[in-house]
Design an enzyme around this catalytic site. Structure first.
Site, PDB file in Angstrom:
ATOM      1  N   ALA A   1     148.935  31.702  93.401  1.00 63.58           N
ATOM      2  CA  ALA A   1     147.685  32.104  94.057  1.00 63.58           C
ATOM      3  C   ALA A   1     146.659  31.002  93.857  1.00 63.58           C
ATOM      4  CB  ALA A   1     147.171  33.428  93.490  1.00 63.58           C
ATOM      5  N   LYS A   2     145.586  31.056  94.600  1.00 59.51           N
ATOM      6  CA  LYS A   2     144.465  30.133  94.425  1.00 59.51           C
ATOM      7  C   LYS A   2     143.270  30.725  95.145  1.00 59.51           C
ATOM      8  CE  LYS A   2     144.736  26.494  92.877  1.00 59.51           C
ATOM      9  NZ  LYS A   2     144.475  25.871  91.556  1.00 59.51           N
TER      10      LYS A   2
END
Length: 429
Positions: free
Chosen positions: A118-119
């Site tokens: 994720a980011k």
């Protein structure tokens, strides 16, 4: 040049022309040709599970209100909860977050961690915020994305423009709404509220471990090696100092203003890191100084670009005289430079292996939070050493078996693990 200090530190550009997403997709396609993974699985991995976009209103200290845009990209969770950094930066985009979330999927898989990628971040220049404004922004952003995160769902961490204090505010905001203290919702926190010992030093420590193993693989011990480090932030300083402790001769280290250079070796513990004194490398009394560009061209055994992305390019790859390049920053080598270095026989140990100590110790932090039991620094470092050596051996095996580059081998390891998990779980109708 201050290194991004934490697990998920990723730099904004990765080649002269490619975006982070374009680079991630190209690397996925290249790795797919090397593995026996179903085409349908590859197609699924080209797309994130979701991208959340939110408005984040902030009341400034002067009473005015501004609304910032925030994102959270969740790429894949087939092997476990999403994991990745939150950055405060004016150039954050949804596309960038998607590309970097894909990279986190590969990094976690290379390290065999039970996480996916994720980011996220907020489009803001944190330098223009007061401490109180940054706290309010963090707390409101935590509330806006609260439904999409959690210790078993998606675990953010610090990144560019955020730090341990940011994570403390984030965790507190989330916990207040949950009605209980939930330390495992983020990693990279101060140890006093559930953070892990050794967390900040971990990316640099892993770079040093991988550099040591790469030297051994190519027939040299650390105490016989010369090293140059571009970028003396958390990653570069910790890597340089550990290699120094192991007997390596660190001849050059740099920050944004230039490099201290001594062919007989620097006392790396006496050179101020960016965290200790920003932009102060040149205050060290070294016999010589260099530009950052000249550091990359030194005749050394190991070059560690640990500052920003895109420093090794088509324009200077032919001038690199190091025997081995170990990527401390994310994306320091462009695609064109990678090709040139490969043709010249210069091995490049990729970022998704070398600097993965951050996300690995974040995993340890998460385990400590879930079990409400703190580990000692000695245990953290011992566990990190074991995990890094295991990952090194996995990638090395692919290098030897397939006769591919270290970067390609790392992506093969990652894709095989993610692909196998996808195929085993199947596709829900």
């Amino acid at each position: 040049m201050a290194t991004n200090t934490l697990e998920d530190s990723d730099d904004e550009e990765y080649s002269e022309t490619e975006s982070a997403l374009e680079t991630a997709l190209r690397q996925l396609s290249a790795a797919a040709t090397q593995v026996n993974v179903d085409d349908g699985v590859i197609e699924r991995l080209k797309h994130p599970t979701r991208v959340v976009e939110v408005g984040v209103p902030l009341k400034r200290d002067d009473g005015s209100v501004e609304v910032y845009t925030g994102y959270r990209a969740q790429h894949d969770d087939v092997r476990g909860p999403y994991k990745g950094g939150l950055r405060f930066h004016p150039e954050v985009t949804a596309e960038e977050c998607v590309g970097l979330s894909m990279w986190m999927t590969w990094k976690c898989a290379v390290m065999d961690l039970p996480f996916g990628g994720a980011k996220g971040g907020v489009v803001v220049n944190p330098k223009e915020l007061t401490t109180a404004e940054k706290e309010r922004l963090t707390r409101r952003f935590a509330e806006e994305i609260r439904d999409t995160i959690g210790p078993k769902q998606d675990i953010p961490a610090p990144d560019m423009g955020t730090d341990a204090q940011t994570m403390a505010w984030f965790m507190d905001a989330y916990s207040m709404q949950e009605g209980e203290t939930v330390p495992g919702v983020v990693t990279g926190k101060p140890p006093v509220i559930g953070g892990s010992e050794g967390r900040e030093e971990a990316p640099g420590r892993s770079v040093a471990i991988v550099a040591r193993e790469a030297l051994r693989y190519y027939g040299k011990n650390a105490d016989e090696a010369t090293v140059a480090v571009q970028g003396f932030g958390s990653v570069g300083a910790n890597a340089a100092r550990l290699l120094d402790d192991w007997g390596a001769t660190v001849v050059a280290v740099s920050d944004v203003n230039g490099a201290a250079y001594d062919t007989t070796g620097l006392d790396t513990h006496a050179v101020p890191s960016h965290e200790e004194e920003p932009e102060a490398v040149m205050s060290y009394d070294a016999p010589n100084t260099l530009t950052n560009e000249e550091v990359l061209e030194l005749d050394v055994d190991v070059l560690i670009p640990a500052a920003v992305g895109n420093v090794l390019t088509a324009d200077n790859a032919d001038d690199v005289q190091a025997d081995i390049v170990v990527e401390g920053a994310n994306g320091p080598t462009t695609s064109a430079a990678d090709t040139i270095l490969a043709e010249r026989g210069v091995p490049v140990i990729p970022d998704i292996l070398a600097n993965a100590g951050g996300v690995t110790v974040s995993y340890f932090e998460w385990l400590q939070d879930i079990n409400r039991r703190q580990w000692s620094l000695e245990r953290v470092n011992d566990e990190l050493e074991s995990q890094m050596l295991s990952a090194w051996d996995d990638v090395r095996s692919e290098v030897e078996a397939r006769d591919v580059s270290w970067r390609d081998a790392a992506y093969v390891v990652a894709l095989e693990r993610v692909g196998e998990a996808k195929e085993t779980r199947g596709l829900w109708p």
